[in-house]
Design a protein around this motif. Sequence first.
Motif, PDB file in Angstrom:
ATOM      1  N   GLN A 183      -0.605   6.185   3.299  1.00 51.35           N
ATOM      2  CA  GLN A 183      -1.256   5.287   2.453  1.00 51.35           C
ATOM      3  C   GLN A 183      -0.999   4.098   3.741  1.00 51.35           C
ATOM      4  O   GLN A 183      -2.039   3.093   4.029  1.00 51.35           O
ATOM      5  N   LEU A 191      -4.563   3.244   5.884  1.00 52.86           N
ATOM      6  CA  LEU A 191      -5.758   2.504   4.531  1.00 52.86           C
ATOM      7  C   LEU A 191      -5.324   1.169   5.283  1.00 52.86           C
ATOM      8  O   LEU A 191      -6.580   0.230   4.913  1.00 52.86           O
ATOM      9  N   HIS A 196      -0.941   9.842  -4.036  1.00 52.87           N
ATOM     10  CA  HIS A 196      -1.908  10.052  -3.112  1.00 52.87           C
ATOM     11  C   HIS A 196      -3.274   9.622  -3.562  1.00 52.87           C
ATOM     12  O   HIS A 196      -4.473   9.196  -3.396  1.00 52.87           O
ATOM     13  N   SER A 223      -4.227   6.438  -3.851  1.00 53.32           N
ATOM     14  CA  SER A 223      -4.657   5.796  -2.384  1.00 53.32           C
ATOM     15  C   SER A 223      -5.563   6.086  -1.810  1.00 53.32           C
ATOM     16  O   SER A 223      -7.555   5.548  -1.423  1.00 53.32           O
ATOM     17  N   THR A 277      -9.215   3.567  -1.440  1.00 51.70           N
ATOM     18  CA  THR A 277      -9.767   4.477  -0.357  1.00 51.70           C
ATOM     19  C   THR A 277     -11.646   4.255  -0.249  1.00 51.70           C
ATOM     20  O   THR A 277     -12.465   3.836   0.211  1.00 51.70           O
ATOM     21  N   LEU A 328       1.004  -1.236   0.193  1.00 50.63           N
ATOM     22  CA  LEU A 328      -0.029   0.282  -0.018  1.00 50.63           C
ATOM     23  C   LEU A 328       1.035   1.416  -0.146  1.00 50.63           C
ATOM     24  O   LEU A 328       0.218   2.368  -0.595  1.00 50.63           O
ATOM     25  N   MET A 329       2.046   1.029   0.433  1.00 58.78           N
ATOM     26  CA  MET A 329       2.756   2.313   0.984  1.00 58.78           C
ATOM     27  C   MET A 329       3.490   2.807  -0.626  1.00 58.78           C
ATOM     28  O   MET A 329       3.778   3.930  -0.977  1.00 58.78           O
ATOM     29  N   ARG A 376       4.420   5.546  -6.441  1.00 59.85           N
ATOM     30  CA  ARG A 376       4.433   6.850  -5.568  1.00 59.85           C
ATOM     31  C   ARG A 376       5.559   7.785  -5.498  1.00 59.85           C
ATOM     32  O   ARG A 376       6.713   6.847  -5.511  1.00 59.85           O
TER      33      ARG A 376
END
Length: 243
Positions: A140, A143, A52, A55, A59, A47-48, A177
């Motif tokens: 992140q 999440l 943004h 993410s 979400t 997830l990292m 990212r």
Amino acid sequence: MRNLNNVPKVILESKSIGHSIDFKWNKKKIDKFLDPIEQNFELENALMKINHKGSIGLTAALLEWVYWRFTGYTQSTNDTQKRIEALWCSINEREQTNPLLFDTDLEVPAVGSVDGVLWIALMNVRMVDVLYRKGSYFLQSELLGLVLLARHITPKKKAFDNWLNKTVSELIRVCPRQYNTDLNEESEEAVYDSSHEPAICREFFFDSEFNYSREAAEKALHNFIENLDHKANPFLDISRKAS
């Protein structure tokens, strides 16, 4: 997929619609979803790697899993739908959405297998929204709890797992990212500007025939936003100009 009235095929296949509320719900589960630290390092690391806007899209998609699971069980899903709409709008113009405020005094306990789950889901989404508006490098990390929660309440978890694995892999590919993974204490106060990141849309998450491109995502996202009832959603404020 111009609005939230159509149920995504994968959510139908997961048997979420109208299924009995038969999952376990106790203090141990509540603590797990509220504070998932030191759980699922592999998933957290994946997830990292997402930017943004990717993410925020994830979400919104995860909150939609929760939304459909409880449709028909509580009127609170009406408010949840408005928050999903606002998340998609914030990808396009964050300044034209209002903060997703939720139980700011923490007065409602996370009890009950319907209201309790929604409370935790909306609190997780609230934290993601806060970090997105702040430009936090740690966005992140919020999440993980939402992922674990959505999976827990899904009747056919294999359907959810297949969807999640494919979705996260594709997000890492098209929405990587851009900043360094070596985060330190100074990064907590640093501000990341995600305005340059490409758009992502609902079709990316729920339409198997959608072929991603920046242009296709922007078009689909704009179509979604144009079909919303902006006056009926308190989290939208299109009268404000983006800075």
